[in-house]
Design a protein around this motif. Structure first.
Motif, PDB file in Angstrom:
ATOM      1  N   MET A  78     -21.817   7.884  -4.893  1.00  0.00           N
ATOM      2  CA  MET A  78     -22.942   7.073  -5.337  1.00  0.00           C
ATOM      3  C   MET A  78     -23.245   5.982  -4.310  1.00  0.00           C
ATOM      4  O   MET A  78     -24.399   5.728  -3.986  1.00  0.00           O
ATOM      5  N   ARG A 115     -14.129   3.052   2.789  1.00  0.00           N
ATOM      6  CA  ARG A 115     -13.315   3.867   1.879  1.00  0.00           C
ATOM      7  C   ARG A 115     -11.929   3.942   2.485  1.00  0.00           C
ATOM      8  O   ARG A 115     -11.737   3.638   3.669  1.00  0.00           O
ATOM      9  N   ARG A 116     -10.932   4.329   1.691  1.00  0.00           N
ATOM     10  CA  ARG A 116      -9.570   4.363   2.204  1.00  0.00           C
ATOM     11  C   ARG A 116      -9.408   5.482   3.220  1.00  0.00           C
ATOM     12  O   ARG A 116      -8.823   5.299   4.273  1.00  0.00           O
ATOM     13  N   ASN A 117      -9.986   6.646   2.931  1.00  0.00           N
ATOM     14  CA  ASN A 117      -9.942   7.767   3.861  1.00  0.00           C
ATOM     15  C   ASN A 117     -11.084   7.618   4.861  1.00  0.00           C
ATOM     16  O   ASN A 117     -12.104   8.307   4.792  1.00  0.00           O
ATOM     17  N   ASN A 158     -11.591  -3.540   3.528  1.00  0.00           N
ATOM     18  CA  ASN A 158     -12.563  -4.139   2.599  1.00  0.00           C
ATOM     19  C   ASN A 158     -12.718  -5.642   2.815  1.00  0.00           C
ATOM     20  O   ASN A 158     -13.825  -6.174   2.755  1.00  0.00           O
ATOM     21  N   ALA A 201     -18.630   0.389  -5.571  1.00  0.00           N
ATOM     22  CA  ALA A 201     -18.956   1.738  -6.071  1.00  0.00           C
ATOM     23  C   ALA A 201     -17.701   2.599  -6.179  1.00  0.00           C
ATOM     24  O   ALA A 201     -17.713   3.773  -5.825  1.00  0.00           O
ATOM     25  N   VAL A 202     -16.612   1.986  -6.653  1.00  0.00           N
ATOM     26  CA  VAL A 202     -15.372   2.745  -6.879  1.00  0.00           C
ATOM     27  C   VAL A 202     -15.284   3.119  -8.360  1.00  0.00           C
ATOM     28  O   VAL A 202     -16.039   2.609  -9.189  1.00  0.00           O
ATOM     29  N   LEU A 203     -14.340   4.004  -8.685  1.00  0.00           N
ATOM     30  CA  LEU A 203     -14.149   4.398 -10.085  1.00  0.00           C
ATOM     31  C   LEU A 203     -13.590   3.222 -10.886  1.00  0.00           C
ATOM     32  O   LEU A 203     -12.905   2.353 -10.311  1.00  0.00           O
ATOM     33  N   PRO A 204     -13.855   3.169 -12.185  1.00  0.00           N
ATOM     34  CA  PRO A 204     -13.365   2.036 -12.990  1.00  0.00           C
ATOM     35  C   PRO A 204     -11.857   1.800 -12.832  1.00  0.00           C
ATOM     36  O   PRO A 204     -11.409   0.663 -12.726  1.00  0.00           O
ATOM     37  N   GLN A 251     -10.122   2.272 -10.272  1.00  0.00           N
ATOM     38  CA  GLN A 251      -9.798   1.808  -8.919  1.00  0.00           C
ATOM     39  C   GLN A 251     -10.249   0.359  -8.703  1.00  0.00           C
ATOM     40  O   GLN A 251      -9.969  -0.239  -7.669  1.00  0.00           O
ATOM     41  N   ILE A 307     -21.502  -0.900  -9.650  1.00  0.00           N
ATOM     42  CA  ILE A 307     -22.032   0.275 -10.363  1.00  0.00           C
ATOM     43  C   ILE A 307     -20.916   0.944 -11.173  1.00  0.00           C
ATOM     44  O   ILE A 307     -21.100   2.032 -11.705  1.00  0.00           O
ATOM     45  N   ALA A 308     -19.753   0.288 -11.255  1.00  0.00           N
ATOM     46  CA  ALA A 308     -18.618   0.875 -11.990  1.00  0.00           C
ATOM     47  C   ALA A 308     -18.931   0.930 -13.489  1.00  0.00           C
ATOM     48  O   ALA A 308     -19.234  -0.091 -14.112  1.00  0.00           O
ATOM     49  N   SER A 309     -18.815   2.122 -14.056  1.00  0.00           N
ATOM     50  CA  SER A 309     -19.165   2.299 -15.475  1.00  0.00           C
ATOM     51  C   SER A 309     -18.186   1.548 -16.375  1.00  0.00           C
ATOM     52  O   SER A 309     -16.978   1.567 -16.143  1.00  0.00           O
ATOM     53  N   MET A 331     -26.663   0.673 -12.983  1.00  0.00           N
ATOM     54  CA  MET A 331     -26.262   2.006 -13.445  1.00  0.00           C
ATOM     55  C   MET A 331     -27.274   3.032 -12.937  1.00  0.00           C
ATOM     56  O   MET A 331     -28.295   3.275 -13.574  1.00  0.00           O
ATOM     57  N   PRO A 332     -27.002   3.584 -11.751  1.00  0.00           N
ATOM     58  CA  PRO A 332     -27.886   4.638 -11.239  1.00  0.00           C
ATOM     59  C   PRO A 332     -27.432   6.003 -11.768  1.00  0.00           C
ATOM     60  O   PRO A 332     -26.479   6.074 -12.556  1.00  0.00           O
ATOM     61  N   THR A 352     -27.026  10.453 -10.458  1.00  0.00           N
ATOM     62  CA  THR A 352     -26.800  11.218  -9.219  1.00  0.00           C
ATOM     63  C   THR A 352     -28.095  11.627  -8.514  1.00  0.00           C
ATOM     64  O   THR A 352     -28.046  12.012  -7.352  1.00  0.00           O
TER      65      THR A 352
END
Ligand code: NAP
Length: 257
Positions: A1, A24-26, A44, A57-60, A62, A84-86, A107-108, A110
């Motif tokens: 996202m 990002r980490r990777n 970061n 824009a990471v997962l909740p 994370q 944008i984390a849900s 909240m966008p 895909t």
């Protein structure tokens, strides 16, 4: 996202890749973006210290880890945070950072990847200028509306999860199409273009679905017969119940710790 937003900003012509840092980490997975001119890093803290607008824009699950790594760099007078984390409230982010910094939730969906997102934004802790700035950013990747924060989980269900609901409806229509004589690929294309046309009728004409349905349903005709058969099987009810359940789930994605 996050990547789709970055690409949309550049595609709009309003921003250059050089103005955007992607982390990002990777970080090796970002090589092609570095070649395209974006700044890329896995640091970061360094990225935040050089930025004014930070999109999270990471997962909740994370999020807490990420906030802990940028905590010391976030400055209320320098930064506008966009999350944008849900399922994560503005207040959750402020609490974790231990700092009253402007935070706006967005909240966008895909379709952001093709500049067709329906994005909802909310904050009671940011200025009108900040909200306008966030709207300007997300307007580059679709349509943006401002809502109250308590409706963000509902927006997640209707608009973010909603992409999957409409896709499943299109898939089902294409399967019906195969059964009545079309090859899979053509049935899918025909169903998708028909769905696009149906949505466009509402968006372009500003009309109600039932007005458009009335135009397709002749007395004793084939459309009303099919439509009523679907309703007897629970079509509308299934969609409504699914959206309600997704909304409940969307409110429980983030563990505060
Ligand atoms: N997908 C949707 O339809 C949708 C819609 C609206 C909102 N959202 C929300 O948007 C957020 C992102 O969703 P997504 O689907 O884009 O997830 P995703 O594809 O898993 O992307 C998350 C990204 O975060 C990076 N990441 C994780 N921890 C990091 C850290 N500490 N530092 C830097 N980068 C880190 C990951 O890369 P590395 O693993 O390499 O670090 C990955 O690239 C989620 O909170 C989701 O709830 C999603």
């Amino acid at each position: 996202m996050g990547l789709s937003l970055a690409k949309g900003l550049v595609k709009s012509g309003k921003y250059q890749p050089q103005q955007i840092t992607i982390t990002r980490r990777n970080v090796r997975a970002l090589t092609s973006l570095a070649e395209a001119g974006y700044q890329v890093t896995d640091d970061n803290a360094a990225a935040v210290s050089q930025a004014n607008i930070v999109v999270i824009a990471v997962l909740p699950q994370q999020l807490n880890n990420l906030l802990d790594t940028i905590k010391d760099q976030v400055k209320a007078e320098q930064h506008l945070l966009i999350s944008i984390a849900s399922g994560v409230m503005v207040q959750d982010i402020i609490n974790r950072l231990g700092l009253e910094v402007p935070v706006v939730r967005a909240m966008p969906n895909t379709a952001i990847a093709i500049q067709e997102s329906m994005t909802c934004i909310a904050s009671d802790r940011a200025s009108a200028e900040h909200l306008e700035k966030v709207k300007e950013l997300f307007d580059t990747v679709g349509e943006t509306i401002e809502i109250h924060e308590e409706l963000m989980t509902s927006a997640t269900a209707l608009c973010a999860c909603g992409i999957a609901f409409f896709l499943r409806a299109i898939r089902a229509a294409s399967q019906g199409g195969i059964e009545i004589g079309f090859h899979a690929a053509e049935a899918l294309h025909m169903a998708a273009q028909t769905a696009k046309g149906a949505a466009a009728l509402l968006l372009v004409n500003g009309s109600h679905p039932e007005n458009e349905i009335d135009k397709v349903t002749s007395p004793k005709g084939c459309t009303i017969a099919g439509l009523n058969e679907m309703e007897h099987a629970g079509f509308s009810s299934a969609l409504i119940k699914g959206i309600r359940l997704s909304s409940v789930k969307a409110g429980n994605l983030y563990v505060k710790e």
